[in-house]
Design an enzyme around this catalytic site. Structure first.
Site, PDB file in Angstrom:
ATOM      1  N   GLU A   1       0.816  -1.217   0.000  1.00  0.00           N
ATOM      2  CA  GLU A   1       0.000   0.000   0.000  1.00  0.00           C
ATOM      3  C   GLU A   1       0.851   1.270   0.000  1.00  0.00           C
ATOM      4  O   GLU A   1       0.503   2.249  -0.660  1.00  0.00           O
ATOM      5  CB  GLU A   1      -0.963   0.006   1.184  1.00  0.00           C
ATOM      6  CG  GLU A   1      -2.122  -0.995   1.044  1.00  0.00           C
ATOM      7  CD  GLU A   1      -1.717  -2.443   1.221  1.00  0.00           C
ATOM      8  OE1 GLU A   1      -0.608  -2.699   1.753  1.00  0.00           O
ATOM      9  OE2 GLU A   1      -2.488  -3.333   0.823  1.00  0.00           O
TER      10      GLU A   1
ATOM     11  N   HIS B   1     -11.342  -6.273   7.729  1.00  0.00           N
ATOM     12  CA  HIS B   1     -12.083  -6.080   6.473  1.00  0.00           C
ATOM     13  C   HIS B   1     -13.319  -5.204   6.667  1.00  0.00           C
ATOM     14  O   HIS B   1     -14.159  -5.138   5.780  1.00  0.00           O
ATOM     15  CB  HIS B   1     -12.522  -7.419   5.886  1.00  0.00           C
ATOM     16  CG  HIS B   1     -11.405  -8.231   5.321  1.00  0.00           C
ATOM     17  ND1 HIS B   1     -10.495  -8.881   6.119  1.00  0.00           N
ATOM     18  CD2 HIS B   1     -11.037  -8.497   4.041  1.00  0.00           C
ATOM     19  CE1 HIS B   1      -9.623  -9.525   5.352  1.00  0.00           C
ATOM     20  NE2 HIS B   1      -9.929  -9.310   4.092  1.00  0.00           N
TER      21      HIS B   1
END
Lengths: 334, 378
Positions: A65, A134
């Site tokens: 990321e 998540h």
């Protein structure tokens, strides 16, 4: 000129269509992230982009990321308009240093010489039965970072309009995509030019007179449902969909609360240090003499996101909202 | 039949899909740092280049001394000196074409100046008036980067974007030995190699990350060895030998420009001063170590080479020093003027268009400034 009739579409399709149209309109728009190419994204938002525009413009990156955001900074420095995907809310955290130290500050550090026209797509929030990491609601982190715009649509039309506006913006925009609404359908005309929504404007989703529910993203449909249910109790609730958390539309929110005199802020994110605290404070500062009761917050609990089998107890639902609305019949000394 | 029954027939086999992607041998750095000055290779070096390197290194040394003096006078908030590392700084700047980009860290002011930046503009960050005192596009120098290694992925992204646009631009990114431990170092090198981006990574291994020596930073045989794991060549060079650093970087830049992908260059050098003026280097190193490096000084190495080859005499040395002295005098004079700052600039350039919230806050500051001015008038 051909006209395309309005037809049902999902929010995921609207996001994808916005990316496609932006790429077709401007060759400097590049999509990059993990799995965005061949697979079309884990939520299929980028489906077909690599096929249509080639993998140089819709690029599967290594799984990293900070690398995705950091290389996007360099691409923007060279005049491209990168749109990066963080795949899941909690996966974005390794990229925070790039986001906070560079993406958000580059314009300011260089006194305007080097803007960052970069869009960061973050699928966020719970309610889809995801395992841990998540389902985070990370909006407060982004809101607390000057230099970023933060938007989160709740309708199919806004998903398209806000995404187009984000990509067109010369500033970095974090688009928080409510995962739980990806498959929500709406009748929507993808050819309609007025679909592009300026960033920074809230909208009244449902007019009402007895109190205002201030909400955004995944909590908008819940608040709409609560407003319907409240009719039975004799409450006529106004529902405001903020759409943009930064900048914040004080005007729309203030006008509503001054009229209704009561307000509840609703969001999934934890309440302590959460967006609701900021919103309640802003409303109180601006509307104090019009308020009949304290501004209340209905938020997720101040806990790490719970396991899916328990998440329904954490997420603000209709009953919890109605309980808060009932508490708005506040009397001094009570 | 079960696995247990199969035992006699078992023999080790490689995993079905495995095969080495690259022969690591050509990626491995030389055992010894590459050197030019004082070796036979120096005879082949271009005399004009050696002279240019000498002039720049001397100017750089003087610049470092002047900037350090400015911290003592309170004119600079802080200055991380690159004294001892001038060869790396200068070579990094001189090796690039005008269209290329330099991505410096906070210690690399000198590289930015050697690339042509106004010395005063290059110091605004360290003076404390504005973060970046120059337009990065003008000289193609990215903002001096304070967080460690975070500028490396920027260099990769920019070089990648340039190649996508069909421009043969190379990005050279500078980082210290400590920075190689950061995650962004890893992610940048990995992206660069996967994308075959035209990037050169220059690690200035100056021995210490503030106080932490290299052996507490890494267990790798050398920092250049790290390149192999990413699938790019690693080069090891004597970082005090300006001619050697220039040659190795020039090779890497050429390789990148021709589509050969990234290179990791480790330059072995030494930080002669403390980390910054806020640091006390005597706590973590001994004078004998510093003294040993004085005999391997980048200015000395060039001066010796040029003098022995008859390319430099007393007069030449004086001319170069006078030129450096002029630069220092000009820098001193201009840095001694107080910068004029407009507090209202605080709200400029946060966003392309000010938000309502920032307009309100700007109005508040305006009122405070007006009230202050009224008070001063009274």
């Amino acid at each position: 000129m051909t006209t395309v009739a309005a037809k049902p579409a999902t929010m995921a399709q609207a996001f994808g269509r916005a990316l496609r149209d932006a790429m077709a309109a401007d060759p400097s728009v590049h999509v990059l992230g993990e799995d965005v190419g061949t697979l079309g994204g884990v939520f299929r938002v980028t489906d077909g982009l690599a096929k249509e525009f080639g993998d140089a413009r819709c690029t599967d990156t290594p799984l990293a990321e900070a690398g995705i955001l950091g290389t996007a900074v360099g691409m923007a420095m060279y005049g491209l308009r990168p749109v990066v995907e963080m795949q899941f809310d909690a996966f974005a955290y390794p990229g925070f240093e790039q986001l906070i130290s560079h993406v958000a500050k580059m314009r300011n550090r260089t006194r305007g010489a080097m803007p960052m026209p970069l869009t960061v797509r973050v699928p966020y929030g719970g309610g889809i039965g995801g395992v841990e990491h998540h389902s985070d609601s990370s909006e407060a982190y982004y809101m607390a970072t000057p230099g970023l715009h933060v938007v989160t649509p709740a309708t199919v039309a806004d998903a398209y309009g806000l995404m187009r506006a984000a990509i067109a913006s010369d500033d970095p925009v974090v688009v928080l995509e409510p995962k739980r609404l990806y498959w929500s359908k709406d009748t929507w005309n993808p050819e309609h030019p007025t679909d592009v929504e300026p960033i920074g404007r809230a909208v009244v989703r449902r007019p009402g007179s007895s109190a205002t529910l201030i909400t955004y993203g995944p909590s908008v449909p819940v608040c709409m449902e609560a407003a319907e249910a409240a009719r039975a109790e004799g409450w006529d609730l106004e529902v405001i969909d903020l759409r943009s958390l930064v900048p914040f539309d004080d005007e729309t929110v203030g006008a509503s609360v001054r009229r209704t005199g009561r307000a509840v802020v609703v969001h999934e994110s934890g309440g302590f240090g959460g967006p609701g605290g900021e919103i309640a404070a802003r409303v109180t500062e601006r509307c104090f003499h019009h308020l009949e009761a304290p501004v209340l917050r209905v938020a997720g609990f101040d806990i790490p996101y719970p396991p899916p089998m328990l998440e329904r107890h954490h997420l603000p639902g209709v009953d919890r909202i109605l309980d808060a609305v009932a508490r708005l019949q506040w009397e001094a000394g009570s | 039949m079960t696995v247990m029954e199969q035992r006699d027939a078992y023999r080790p086999t490689p995993p079905p899909a495995w095969q080495p992607r690259t022969d690591p041998a050509p990626l491995l750095p030389d055992a010894e740092p590459f050197r030019v000055l004082g070796t036979d290779a120096a005879a082949k070096a271009d005399a004009r280049l050696l002279h240019q390197l000498y002039a720049e290194v001397v100017r750089g040394r003087r610049y470092n001394a002047q900037a350090t003096a400015l911290t003592k006078q309170g004119r600079l908030a802080v200055y991380p000196s690159s004294t001892g590392q001038e060869a790396c700084e200068v070579a990094a700047a001189l090796v690039l074409e005008e269209r290329d980009w330099l991505f410096p860290s906070y210690r690399d002011t000198l590289a930015a100046v050697a690339r042509g930046l106004d010395p005063v503009q290059a110091l605004t960050l360290l003076r404390g008036d504005w973060h970046t005192g120059y337009d990065p596009r003008e000289h193609r120098v990215a903002p001096l980067c304070t967080p460690l290694a975070t500028q490396l992925p920027h260099a990769v992204g920019l070089a990648h974007a340039a190649r996508l646009k069909g421009d043969d631009v190379v990005a050279l990114a500078m980082v210290g030995d400590g920075g190689t431990s950061e995650g962004d170092f890893h992610e940048a090198l990995n992206f660069a190699a996967v994308w075959q981006a035209p990037v050169v990574f220059l690690v200035q291994n100056n021995g210490f990350a503030i106080s932490v020596p290299l052996d507490k930073q890494t267990a790798a045989p050398s920092l250049a060895h790290k390149a192999v794991g990413y699938g790019m060549p690693g080069r090891l060079v004597d970082g005090n030998d300006a001619a050697a650093v220039h040659e190795v970087l020039a090779d890497a830049v050429r390789h990148a420009r021709e589509g050969g992908g990234p290179t990791l260059v480790e330059a072995i050098t030494y930080r002669m001063e403390a980390h910054t003026n806020a640091d006390d280097a005597t706590r973590y190193r001994v004078d004998a170590e510093v003294d040993a490096w004085r005999d391997h000084d980048p200015v000395l190495l060039l001066e010796r080479e040029l003098t022995e080859r008859g390319l430099l005499d007393e007069e030449g040395i004086r001319a170069v020093r006078d030129d450096a002295e002029k630069m220092a005098a000009d820098l001193r004079e201009r840095m001694n003027q107080d910068p004029v700052l407009d507090p209202m600039d605080l709200f400029r350039d946060v966003y392309a268009e000010q938000t309502t919230q920032l307009r309100e806050q700007a109005a508040q500051l305006r009122a405070e400034l007006d009230a202050e001015a009224d008070g001063a008038d009274r």
